[in-house]
Structure formats: C-alpha cells, structure tokens
Design a protein around this motif. Structure first.
Motif, PDB file in Angstrom:
ATOM      1  N   MET A  16     -57.696  67.476 -59.848  1.00  0.00           N
ATOM      2  CA  MET A  16     -58.640  66.956 -58.847  1.00  0.00           C
ATOM      3  C   MET A  16     -59.170  65.418 -58.894  1.00  0.00           C
ATOM      4  SD  MET A  16     -61.190  70.177 -58.816  1.00  0.00           S
ATOM      5  CE  MET A  16     -61.242  70.634 -60.564  1.00  0.00           C
ATOM      6  N   PHE A  17     -59.017  64.971 -60.198  1.00  0.00           N
ATOM      7  CA  PHE A  17     -59.381  63.411 -60.372  1.00  0.00           C
ATOM      8  C   PHE A  17     -58.515  62.513 -60.047  1.00  0.00           C
ATOM      9  CE2 PHE A  17     -63.038  65.455 -62.670  1.00  0.00           C
ATOM     10  CZ  PHE A  17     -64.067  64.795 -62.330  1.00  0.00           C
ATOM     11  N   TYR A  18     -57.116  62.936 -59.765  1.00  0.00           N
ATOM     12  CA  TYR A  18     -55.930  62.023 -59.881  1.00  0.00           C
ATOM     13  C   TYR A  18     -56.153  60.891 -58.760  1.00  0.00           C
ATOM     14  CZ  TYR A  18     -51.364  60.595 -57.984  1.00  0.00           C
ATOM     15  OH  TYR A  18     -50.345  60.009 -57.545  1.00  0.00           O
ATOM     16  N   SER A  72     -68.601  70.058 -55.625  1.00  0.00           N
ATOM     17  CA  SER A  72     -67.328  69.731 -55.591  1.00  0.00           C
ATOM     18  C   SER A  72     -66.789  69.760 -57.164  1.00  0.00           C
ATOM     19  CB  SER A  72     -67.153  68.432 -55.152  1.00  0.00           C
ATOM     20  OG  SER A  72     -67.537  68.204 -53.741  1.00  0.00           O
ATOM     21  N   GLY A  73     -65.437  70.185 -57.172  1.00  0.00           N
ATOM     22  CA  GLY A  73     -65.022  70.256 -58.353  1.00  0.00           C
ATOM     23  C   GLY A  73     -65.083  71.582 -59.451  1.00  0.00           C
ATOM     24  N   ALA A  74     -65.537  72.439 -58.883  1.00  0.00           N
ATOM     25  CA  ALA A  74     -65.931  73.624 -59.699  1.00  0.00           C
ATOM     26  C   ALA A  74     -64.545  74.519 -59.736  1.00  0.00           C
ATOM     27  CB  ALA A  74     -67.069  74.523 -59.203  1.00  0.00           C
ATOM     28  N   SER A  75     -64.490  75.158 -60.982  1.00  0.00           N
ATOM     29  CA  SER A  75     -63.433  76.224 -61.040  1.00  0.00           C
ATOM     30  C   SER A  75     -63.880  77.661 -61.058  1.00  0.00           C
ATOM     31  CB  SER A  75     -62.576  75.964 -62.502  1.00  0.00           C
ATOM     32  OG  SER A  75     -62.161  74.946 -62.587  1.00  0.00           O
ATOM     33  N   PHE A  76     -63.869  78.238 -59.818  1.00  0.00           N
ATOM     34  CA  PHE A  76     -64.324  79.787 -59.761  1.00  0.00           C
ATOM     35  C   PHE A  76     -62.883  80.556 -60.007  1.00  0.00           C
ATOM     36  CE2 PHE A  76     -67.702  77.715 -57.870  1.00  0.00           C
ATOM     37  CZ  PHE A  76     -68.998  78.816 -58.159  1.00  0.00           C
ATOM     38  N   GLY A  77     -62.909  81.650 -60.676  1.00  0.00           N
ATOM     39  CA  GLY A  77     -61.991  82.770 -60.626  1.00  0.00           C
ATOM     40  C   GLY A  77     -62.018  83.611 -59.257  1.00  0.00           C
ATOM     41  N   LEU A  78     -61.179  83.419 -58.414  1.00  0.00           N
ATOM     42  CA  LEU A  78     -61.291  84.481 -57.109  1.00  0.00           C
ATOM     43  C   LEU A  78     -60.947  85.606 -57.165  1.00  0.00           C
ATOM     44  CD1 LEU A  78     -59.858  81.781 -54.699  1.00  0.00           C
ATOM     45  CD2 LEU A  78     -62.182  81.968 -55.230  1.00  0.00           C
ATOM     46  N   THR A  79     -60.099  85.837 -58.042  1.00  0.00           N
ATOM     47  CA  THR A  79     -59.598  87.367 -58.367  1.00  0.00           C
ATOM     48  C   THR A  79     -59.220  87.507 -59.818  1.00  0.00           C
ATOM     49  OG1 THR A  79     -57.393  87.122 -57.475  1.00  0.00           O
ATOM     50  CG2 THR A  79     -58.667  87.920 -55.767  1.00  0.00           C
TER      51      THR A  79
END
Length: 271
Positions: A16-18, A72-79
């Motif tokens: 994401m930061f690339y 922005s930039g969050a990690s959520f587990g969708l499933t």
C-alpha cells in the motif's frame, strides 16, 4: 514538509505504501519510512513518536487522544480472520496458547470470542507455528502469511475467529490492522496525507505485480505467488476508504470489548 510513516514489513503494508514512498505518484509532502513489527509499533505509539503509524485496533484504545484512525489503509477480514491452530484438539481453558502480542487485534479477538481467561503467551507471531511443533505451547493464534502455511508444518485448525465474529456481527468485516495519524498535525496536513495514501493504494491495486514485487523485499517467504495471495486477502475494497461498513464493524468490535471489560471506553475518531 516531511512526515514519519511507520508500518510493518508485512507485504500488505509495503504494497500500500509502495507508490508514495518510491515516488511512483506525485505527493503533497515528503515521507520518511520506518519499518518495525506491529507489536513494537503498538507500544511506540504510546509515545506519539511517529506522525503516522500502523496500529492494531486493540492498541488504538491506548492512544486515541493522540492519534486518529485513518479511513485508508485498514486491514479488514472480509470472510476470514485470525486462526487458532495446534497439533491436536486442546482445551483452551487449560492449554498454553501463543499470542502475537497483547496489543494485537487477534489477541483481543481471541479473548472476546474464544476464551477470555486463557493462558496466552505473547511471542513473535512468526515463531508461533514452530513453538507448537516443538511442544513449547499447545496452540497458537496465527496471523499474516502463517495462515497460508501452517498446514505444511502438520498443524490443524482448531478455531476460526471469523466464524465466531460472523455469528456476532453478521456480514460486517473483522477489524484487524489500521493506520493512525497524529491529531496535532492539523486538518490540512491530515487531509493531504489521506489523499496521498489513497492514491498510493490505488496505484498498487492497478499495478499489482509491480507493487507486490517491491513488497517482496520485506517478505518472510520468497514466493511471489504466495505473497500476492496474502496481499489480495487484506488489501481489498475497504482499503482505500473503509466507509460506513468499516465504522459499524469497529463500533461492534469496541462495544463487545467494553461490555466484557477488556478495554476502557473511549471515543473513536476517524479521519
């Protein structure tokens, strides 16, 4: 103006930061990159030492007066979400269980949904599978790439925290990792940062192989296909802006923690 941006070596963060770190996009400010593991960053956030920092949803409770969560930039587990693994079935009330750290989201999720009073032993997250194999612990909470490789070590899944979360929160995603920015920077600087970060994530999503190849320099496994799979699990539709769905998920996460006495109540701020 230059901001210090601290994130983990995990491939989804580096991905994401690339673009904003390497000059692939035009940015409104300069950025100095600091890379440390998430539990170290959780602790260092308590001093407010970085302008922007990766942080676990759990640890944010301790720094909410200094930092605001960025949309922005969050990690959520969708499933999907953290897994609990072992060599065989165990009694979670009696077993010694490896935890990625007291401040991690997975630690709190385990206490909220699996066993509140378990004997949880903090250790570096990537050492947990081998510690189970050696018999130092009977089970462990695994996150990151280890979720894709634990079976190679002869381990089995004992609990999927997402399944328990889903029973509680329905189709809302599991809150895991976030980014936070110092409130003292002011609205204009924060807005400019958010724009740069959103553009960086979008660039990576449009140039997956390029950005994933860059992220490999920090990866524990030198398998581009594996790391790309991991990246695409956690850099998803909610990563640019987690919106109302993410806010509701966080609200339910914190409400349960408050009700169980696992976190002190506080006012969440999202920018």
């Amino acid at each position: 103006m230059k901001l210090t941006v601290a994130h983990t070596p995990d491939p989804d963060d580096a991905f994401m930061f690339y673009a904003m770190i390497t000059g692939k996009i035009k940015t409104s400010m300069e950025y100095e990159q600091i890379i440390k593991d998430i539990e170290t960053l959780n602790h260092e956030a308590e001093t407010g030492m970085y302008d922007v920092t990766a942080i676990s949803a759990n640890a944010y409770a301790d720094v909410n007066e200094t930092y605001a969560l960025t949309r922005s930039g969050a990690s959520f587990g969708l499933t999907y979400g953290p897994l609990v693994v072992g060599k065989s079935e165990v009694d979670f009330k009696k077993a010694i269980i490896g935890s990625p750290g007291l401040g991690t989201s997975s630690h709190l999720l385990f206490r909220m949904f699996v066993e509140k009073d378990a004997d949880l032993r903090p250790m570096r997250f990537d050492l947990i599978p081998d510690s189970i194999v050696k018999g130092d612990i009977q089970a462990g909470i695994i996150i990151h790439d280890e979720q894709l490789t634990f079976q190679n070590k002869g381990l089995i899944k004992l609990a999927a925290i997402y399944d328990k979360w889903k029973a509680y929160a329905g189709d809302l995603p599991v809150p895991l990792g976030f980014n936070a920015i110092r409130k003292s920077l002011g609205k204009d600087v924060i807005a400019n940062y958010i724009k740069d970060f959103e553009n960086s994530i979008k660039y990576a999503q449009q140039h997956v192989e390029e950005a994933a190849t860059y992220a490999m320099k920090y990866a524990r496994y030198k398998d581009l296909e594996l790391e790309t799979k991991f990246i695409q699990m956690y850099v998803n539709d909610l990563s640019v802006d987690f919106g109302e769905k993410g806010r509701r998920a966080l609200k339910m996460y914190y409400e349960r923690a408050f009700k169980m006495g696992l976190l002190p109540e506080f006012n969440m701020e999202i920018v």
